[in-house]
Design a protein around this motif. Structure first.
Motif, PDB file in Angstrom:
ATOM      1  N   LEU A  17      -7.336  18.290   0.623  1.00  0.00           N
ATOM      2  CA  LEU A  17      -6.105  17.511   0.500  1.00  0.00           C
ATOM      3  C   LEU A  17      -4.884  18.408   0.343  1.00  0.00           C
ATOM      4  O   LEU A  17      -4.877  19.306  -0.491  1.00  0.00           O
ATOM      5  CB  LEU A  17      -6.182  16.588  -0.711  1.00  0.00           C
ATOM      6  CG  LEU A  17      -7.004  15.327  -0.553  1.00  0.00           C
ATOM      7  CD1 LEU A  17      -7.149  14.632  -1.903  1.00  0.00           C
ATOM      8  CD2 LEU A  17      -6.383  14.399   0.478  1.00  0.00           C
ATOM      9  N   PRO A  18      -3.850  18.143   1.134  1.00  0.00           N
ATOM     10  CA  PRO A  18      -2.566  18.793   0.871  1.00  0.00           C
ATOM     11  C   PRO A  18      -2.027  18.346  -0.496  1.00  0.00           C
ATOM     12  O   PRO A  18      -2.537  17.406  -1.111  1.00  0.00           O
ATOM     13  CB  PRO A  18      -1.670  18.275   2.006  1.00  0.00           C
ATOM     14  CG  PRO A  18      -2.626  17.835   3.076  1.00  0.00           C
ATOM     15  CD  PRO A  18      -3.821  17.316   2.342  1.00  0.00           C
TER      16      PRO A  18
ATOM     17  N   PRO B 181      -3.843  10.573  -2.962  1.00  0.00           N
ATOM     18  CA  PRO B 181      -5.287  10.551  -2.732  1.00  0.00           C
ATOM     19  C   PRO B 181      -6.019  11.511  -3.658  1.00  0.00           C
ATOM     20  O   PRO B 181      -5.466  12.531  -4.080  1.00  0.00           O
ATOM     21  CB  PRO B 181      -5.411  11.009  -1.274  1.00  0.00           C
ATOM     22  CG  PRO B 181      -4.197  11.836  -1.034  1.00  0.00           C
ATOM     23  CD  PRO B 181      -3.109  11.190  -1.856  1.00  0.00           C
ATOM     24  N   THR B 182      -7.250  11.144  -3.998  1.00  0.00           N
ATOM     25  CA  THR B 182      -8.158  12.020  -4.735  1.00  0.00           C
ATOM     26  C   THR B 182      -9.503  11.957  -4.011  1.00  0.00           C
ATOM     27  O   THR B 182      -9.640  11.219  -3.029  1.00  0.00           O
ATOM     28  CB  THR B 182      -8.369  11.545  -6.178  1.00  0.00           C
ATOM     29  OG1 THR B 182      -9.119  10.315  -6.146  1.00  0.00           O
ATOM     30  CG2 THR B 182      -7.063  11.308  -6.893  1.00  0.00           C
TER      31      THR B 182
ATOM     32  N   ALA C 245      -3.937   5.711  -4.026  1.00  0.00           N
ATOM     33  CA  ALA C 245      -3.019   4.648  -4.410  1.00  0.00           C
ATOM     34  C   ALA C 245      -2.492   3.941  -3.171  1.00  0.00           C
ATOM     35  O   ALA C 245      -2.440   4.512  -2.079  1.00  0.00           O
ATOM     36  CB  ALA C 245      -1.847   5.234  -5.195  1.00  0.00           C
ATOM     37  N   LEU C 246      -2.118   2.705  -3.334  1.00  0.00           N
ATOM     38  CA  LEU C 246      -1.430   1.936  -2.299  1.00  0.00           C
ATOM     39  C   LEU C 246      -0.108   1.462  -2.891  1.00  0.00           C
ATOM     40  O   LEU C 246      -0.097   0.844  -3.958  1.00  0.00           O
ATOM     41  CB  LEU C 246      -2.265   0.725  -1.879  1.00  0.00           C
ATOM     42  CG  LEU C 246      -3.561   1.021  -1.143  1.00  0.00           C
ATOM     43  CD1 LEU C 246      -4.445  -0.222  -1.106  1.00  0.00           C
ATOM     44  CD2 LEU C 246      -3.261   1.488   0.283  1.00  0.00           C
ATOM     45  N   GLU C 247       0.985   1.785  -2.216  1.00  0.00           N
ATOM     46  CA  GLU C 247       2.294   1.323  -2.664  1.00  0.00           C
ATOM     47  C   GLU C 247       2.795   0.312  -1.653  1.00  0.00           C
ATOM     48  O   GLU C 247       2.883   0.622  -0.462  1.00  0.00           O
ATOM     49  CB  GLU C 247       3.262   2.499  -2.756  1.00  0.00           C
ATOM     50  CG  GLU C 247       2.776   3.606  -3.677  1.00  0.00           C
ATOM     51  CD  GLU C 247       3.712   4.809  -3.701  1.00  0.00           C
ATOM     52  OE1 GLU C 247       4.916   4.643  -3.429  1.00  0.00           O
ATOM     53  OE2 GLU C 247       3.226   5.915  -3.958  1.00  0.00           O
ATOM     54  N   LEU C 248       3.118  -0.883  -2.109  1.00  0.00           N
ATOM     55  CA  LEU C 248       3.575  -1.934  -1.207  1.00  0.00           C
ATOM     56  C   LEU C 248       5.025  -2.278  -1.503  1.00  0.00           C
ATOM     57  O   LEU C 248       5.398  -2.476  -2.657  1.00  0.00           O
ATOM     58  CB  LEU C 248       2.720  -3.199  -1.363  1.00  0.00           C
ATOM     59  CG  LEU C 248       1.309  -3.116  -0.771  1.00  0.00           C
ATOM     60  CD1 LEU C 248       0.342  -2.426  -1.720  1.00  0.00           C
ATOM     61  CD2 LEU C 248       0.794  -4.513  -0.437  1.00  0.00           C
ATOM     62  N   THR C 249       5.825  -2.323  -0.461  1.00  0.00           N
ATOM     63  CA  THR C 249       7.201  -2.808  -0.584  1.00  0.00           C
ATOM     64  C   THR C 249       7.277  -4.136   0.168  1.00  0.00           C
ATOM     65  O   THR C 249       6.802  -4.244   1.301  1.00  0.00           O
ATOM     66  CB  THR C 249       8.194  -1.804   0.030  1.00  0.00           C
ATOM     67  OG1 THR C 249       8.049  -0.555  -0.648  1.00  0.00           O
ATOM     68  CG2 THR C 249       9.624  -2.296  -0.091  1.00  0.00           C
TER      69      THR C 249
END
Lengths: 558, 558
Positions: B329-330, B469-470, B475-479
Motif C-alpha cells: 500500500l502507498p 486501506p489496511t 474506509a468508505l467516505e460518502l458525499t
C-alpha cells in the motif's frame, strides 16, 4: 513412572502438542543422576561452560528437581456439590481432579515457577481442571462459578513468565483451571481480508503450520512460538514475531460472569473508546477469551537475516535508534550487549563458529537484523539500512552470525533447565524505554541486579538484548545468571527482581515490555498505571465480574 | 456587524488561527444577496454547475442563512453563584457569557449543525465559555462543576462532523464550554525518541508548522487539517494523514471530576489492559484531555503523488485490495467511484483540466496514490505497486490528475457552504468494512441514500471514495448531494442518514470510520459495540464522573 503426567483424556488433536510439551517440562524432574560439567556438555560447548564457571565463580553441581511422585499436592478444595455442577455443565470426561492433571496445570515457566516445582511445591495447583467446548459452555461455567464462589483461571499453553498461573486468591476459594485445548479450531479464513477466526487454545505454532498451507503467516517469529497459545498471547499482551501479538488481534469474544462481549474493530473503523484494548492484557481477570480474529499476511517471498557488529553497545544503540527515527527499521532487530554477544558466540560449535569468533575479535556487540517481503522492496530497505549502519560504524558479519544467534535463542528454554539442574539461577526480565531514556534504564537494571546479587557474595552475569525497536524506543530483555543460593533460592531472586524493577521504573522504563503483569509484577501495577488507572480497571472488573471470581491473584493488586 | 463573533479576549498567539477560522465560518452568514448560478461561479466551473443542475434536477436558488444578529439565543442558565465559582477558579477574563462568544462556540460542522445555524437556531449554545490555563485548572473546574451540577463540554476547533458539540443533556443542566486554546503549547520535543508533548488546544496545522522548523512532521495530511486540534482529534479518534490520529498518541493526561489520569505506553511496553485506548474516542464523556504526547517523524525526503485510472469501480477496489494484501500500500490511497471521479474532473479549470478530461474518457474511476520517505525505498515501493496496478488493468494518469483531486478536496468545505447557499443538501458519512464485505457495504449505503432521498421526489447524487486501506479492509467516505427540502431540511437528512446507517450496519460496515460518535451516531452505539460493551463504558464513566457532568449528550445513549 506412574505419576508422570500423561496427556489427559480430554480429546485428541490440538491437545497432543500441548500435553506433550507439558510432559516434557515435567520430564526433567525424574530419573536424573548428579549433574556435573560433563552433564552440561550436551547443552553447552566446553568453552561456554568454562566461561560461565569463571565469570560466575561457580562449579557445576547436581541439584536435580524433586521427583514428581514426591511433589506435595493438597486435596482438592472443591466441594462435591460444586463438582456435580461442573460435571452437569461440561460432562464428566471434561472435569478432572486427578493428581496428574492437576500437576500438569500447575504454574507457568517463570524462574519462580520452576524453582517451586523443583522443590516439590505445588501449592498453586488448581483444585480441578475443566475443558469446555465452546463460548456458551465457558459463559455458563463463569456464571455457575460466580454463584458457587469458585475462582476461574484460564489455562492456555502454561508458558507464562511472570507468574500468570501462580496467583493466590486472598479469600482462599477453590480454583478451577479452564484448559482451552478443546477450543483450538481455525473456524474461518477470510483470505481477501487477511483475517482468520480461531479458538483461544490453538497453539501459535500449530496455527502457523495451518496458515502455511494457504500461503499465509502470522508474521516471522524468529525465536519460535514456544508454548504460546493465541488466547494466552492476547490475554497477556505477549510479544512475538513482528512486535506485539496484541496488534494482530482485530477482534475477540470475551465470556464474562455477566455476559458475553464481542469486541473489536473492522478495518480501522472506530466508534468510541477501545474496548478490545481492555480485554487484551486483562490476563483472565475480566473473563475468558473464547474466540479471536487475527490479522495474517501472505508468507513472505523473501526472508533474509544478517549480522552486523559494533565496537561498543552505545554505538549499536545509537545506530538502531537512527534506523528507527528514519523509518528504516528491519523487521527483526536484536542487538546483544558485550556479555550477550560473548555468550552467543561461545554457544556455537564447529569450525564455522570458530571462524566467526575470530572474525568478531575486537568487536563487542552483535546486531541481528532480518527483512521479509517483496524482494525488490526488501533489497531497497536492506540497502538503505546498510548505509545507515556503515555510517554508524558497524561492520557487516554476514548470515552465519545471524544463524548462530537464532540457534542460541532457540535452545534457550532447554538450556535453562540444564543450567538450573547444575545449580544456577537463570531468570529473565524485560522492560521498554524511549530512546532518550534507554541507556540509563539498561544501566539501572543491570546495576541493580549486579549489586543485589553480589550482596550475597555471588558474582552474577547480566546479558542484555535490545529488541522490538519502534520510532519512540525499544524493549530491553535481560537474562540473569548467578550461582544459586540453594538455602533461600526464592528470596535470592525476589530481592534481585524487586531491586531491578524499582530501578527500572525510577529510570523511566516500563514495568514490562511483553511478559505481562501476572502475580510477579502485580505489586508494581499501581506504580505503572497510577492509582486512578487501577480504580478504572477495578470498576470494569466489578461490572463484568461482580463476585470477583475471575483470576483474582494476578494483575490487580489486592 | 456588531454581532459578528470576534475573537474572545482570552489571549493571543495560538488562539488567533482558531478564532479567525471561527469567524470565517460565521462570516458566510451575513451580507449575502440572492444566490444564483452566477454566484456559484467563483466556487465551481460552468461545466460542473451544469452537471449538478442536470443530475440533481435542481435550479440554484438563493437560500442565505439567517443573519447572525437574528439568531435566537436563550439567556444563560448558569446561576450567578455558580459563575462566581468559575471566576474564582479561572479569573474573570477567562469566563465569558456574552452573546458573541457563546455563538462562536455553538455546534460543529456537521450538515445538521450548519442547517440549524442557517435557520437561526442556537439552542445548543453553551451557557458560558471558560478558558483554563493548565491541567490543574481543568481538574479544579471539573471538581467544581461536579458539585454545582454543571455540564462540561470540551471545545477544540469546533470542527466535529457528527454533532460532537450538539449533545443535549437529558437533565437540562447549564453547560460550560471549555475552550482549550490557552493550552496549546509545544512543551517538549524529544527528537531522538520522535516524541512531542503538546497542549490539547493546539491546532494540528499549527503543530505541523512548528514541527517543520525541526525537520519533523505528524505525517502527510494531503487534504489539510482543517479546524482540527490535537485534543479534538484524540478525543474523537479522527483520521487524518496516514491513518488514525489516535495511532500517533503515545500518552495523554485526562483530567476527570475524580482525579487526573496519566495514561500511555512507552515504546511498546504494555502492562495490563490499555487505558489510553479508553480515553481516545471518549469524546469528553470521561473528562478533558489536557496534554498529549504524540509520535512524530522526520519530514520525508521525498513525497510523490500520482493518479491511476480504472474502467470500473470493482476493478479499482480489487486492485487496492491486492496492494493491501501484499503489503504494497502507498502512504496515501484514495479511489473515487464514477460519480466522484466525474465531479473531481469537472471541478478542474483551464487547459490542463480539459486535457485530463480528454485523457480520462472511457475511464471511470480515479485512484490517487502517494508515497513519502527515503527516495530509494519510495522508488522500490512505487515500482512494486505499479506492477500490481498494471496487472489489475489500471492506466497511469500522471501527477496532474492527483493534483486535480487534491485541489478539489481542499476546496470542499468552502464549496459546501456555497452549495448550501444555493439550495442544496450537502452531507457526508463514512464507514469501514473488510475487503470481503466492502462492495456490499458501499452498495447498501448508496442504495439506502438514493431510495430515501428519492422518496420525497428528489434525485440525489452519491459520491463514494475508498480511503485509509489496511490489510483487512478500508474506509468508505460518502458525499451526498440533493435538492434541499426547505420545509423540512433536518428531517430530510435525518431520514436518509438513518436509512444509510441501518443499511451499513446490516451489511457489516462500521458505525463510522473516523468521524466519531457524537450526538448523531449515539442512537447506534449499542448496535455497534453491544449492550455489555456499553455497560462497561458506563461503569468507567461512573468511576470517573459520578455526577455525570462530562459531556452527557454524546457517545453514550441515555
Amino acid at each position: 513412572m506412574a505419576d508422570r503426567p500423561e496427556p489427559t483424556d480430554q480429546g485428541t488433536g490440538p491437545t497432543d502438542g500441548r500435553a506433550a510439551t507439558g510432559a516434557g517440562q515435567e520430564g526433567t524432574a525424574e530419573g536424573r543422576g548428579p549433574t556435573s560439567d560433563a552433564d552440561l556438555a550436551g547443552a553447552l560447548p566446553k568453552a561456554a561452560r568454562r566461561h560461565l564457571a569463571r565469570e560466575l565463580d561457580w562449579t557445576p553441581r547436581s541439584t536435580p528437581p524433586v521427583p514428581l511422585e514426591q511433589v506435595q499436592l493438597s486435596a482438592s478444595r472443591l466441594a462435591p456439590a460444586a463438582r456435580v455442577h461442573l460435571v452437569a455443565l461440561l460432562g464428566a470426561e471434561h472435569v478432572a481432579d486427578d493428581r496428574a492433571t492437576r500437576l500438569a496445570h500447575t504454574g507457568g515457566r517463570s524462574y519462580l515457577d520452576l524453582l517451586r516445582r523443583r522443590v516439590g511445591d505445588a501449592s498453586d495447583a488448581p483444585d480441578v481442571v475443566v475443558s469446555p467446548a465452546d463460548t456458551a459452555q465457558v459463559a455458563a461455567l463463569l456464571h455457575t462459578c460466580s454463584q458457587l464462589g469458585v475462582v476461574v483461571v484460564p489455562y492456555g499453553g502454561g508458558g507464562s513468565g511472570v507468574g500468570g498461573l501462580a496467583g493466590t486468591d486472598a479469600d482462599d476459594r477453590p480454583v478451577v483451571a479452564v484448559d482451552l485445548h478443546r477450543m483450538a479450531d481455525v473456524s474461518a479464513i477470510d483470505a481477501p481480508s487477511s483475517l482468520v477466526t480461531v479458538g483461544p487454545g490453538l497453539h501459535c505454532s500449530a496455527l502457523e503450520t495451518r496458515l502455511a498451507t494457504d500461503g499465509l503467516t502470522l508474521g516471522a517469529a524468529p525465536e519460535g512460538w514456544g508454548l504460546a497459545t493465541v488466547g494466552g498471547c492476547a490475554a497477556s499482551r505477549s510479544a512475538a514475531g513482528h512486535g506485539h501479538f496484541a496488534d494482530l488481534v482485530t477482534g475477540l469474544t470475551l465470556a464474562t460472569p455477566t455476559g458475553v462481549l464481542t469486541l473489536g474493530t473492522v478495518a480501522g473503523g472506530a466508534a468510541g473508546p477501545d474496548l478490545l484494548g481492555l480485554a487484551l492484557g486483562s490476563e483472565g481477570t475480566l473473563g475468558v477469551v473464547t474466540e479471536l480474529q487475527l490479522r495474517v499476511r501472505p508468507a513472505p517471498r523473501r526472508t533474509e537475516h544478517e549480522g552486523w557488529s559494533f565496537r561498543s553497545w552505545a554505538a549499536g544503540v545509537a545506530a538502531v535508534a537512527r534506523l528507527a527515527r528514519h523509518d528504516l527499521l528491519p523487521d527483526v532487530v536484536r542487538l546483544a550487549d558485550p556479555a550477550g554477544t560473548r555468550a552467543t558466540l561461545l554457544q556455537g560449535r564447529g569450525p564455522g563458529a570458530r571462524a566467526l569468533r575470530t572474525r568478531m575479535r575486537g568487536e563487542s556487540c552483535l546486531l541481528v537484523v532480518g527483512w521479509s517481503g517483496q524482494p525488490t522492496i526488501v533489497a531497497a530497505r536492506r540497502a538503505a539500512a546498510a548505509t545507515v549502519l556503515r555510517e554508524s560504524g558497524a561492520t557487516r558479519q554476514g548470515t552465519r552470525s545471524a544463524a548462530a544467534w537464532l540457534r542460541a535463542r532457540g535452545a534457550a528454554p532447554e538450556l535453562r533447565d540444564r543450567l538450573m539442574d547444575a545449580g544456577l539461577l537463570v531468570a529473565e526480565l524485560d522492560t521498554a524505554a524511549t530512546w532518550t531514556r534507554l541507556p540509563a534504564v539498561a544501566e539501572a537494571a543491570r546495576r541493580a541486579l549486579v549489586d543485589q546479587l553480589s550482596a550475597s557474595g555471588r558474582r552474577p552475569m547480566v546479558l542484555t538484548t535490545l529488541s522490538s525497536p519502534t520510532a519512540t524506543g525499544a524493549a530491553l530483555e535481560l537474562t540473569v545468571l548467578a550461582d544459586r543460593d540453594d538455602d533461600l533460592p526464592l528470596q535470592q531472586w525476589l530481592l534481585a527482581k524487586r531491586a531491578a524493577t524499582d530501578a527500572v521504573l525510577a529510570a523511566g522504563g516500563t514495568l514490562t515490555h511483553h511478559s505481562g503483569v501476572g502475580a510477579d509484577h502485580r505489586p508494581w501495577l499501581t506504580a505503572a498505571v497510577g492509582a486512578p488507572g487501577v480504580e478504572v480497571l477495578r470498576a470494569v472488573k466489578r461490572q463484568l465480574d461482580p463476585a470477583g471470581i475471575c483470576h483474582p491473584g494476578v494483575l490487580l493488586p489486592d
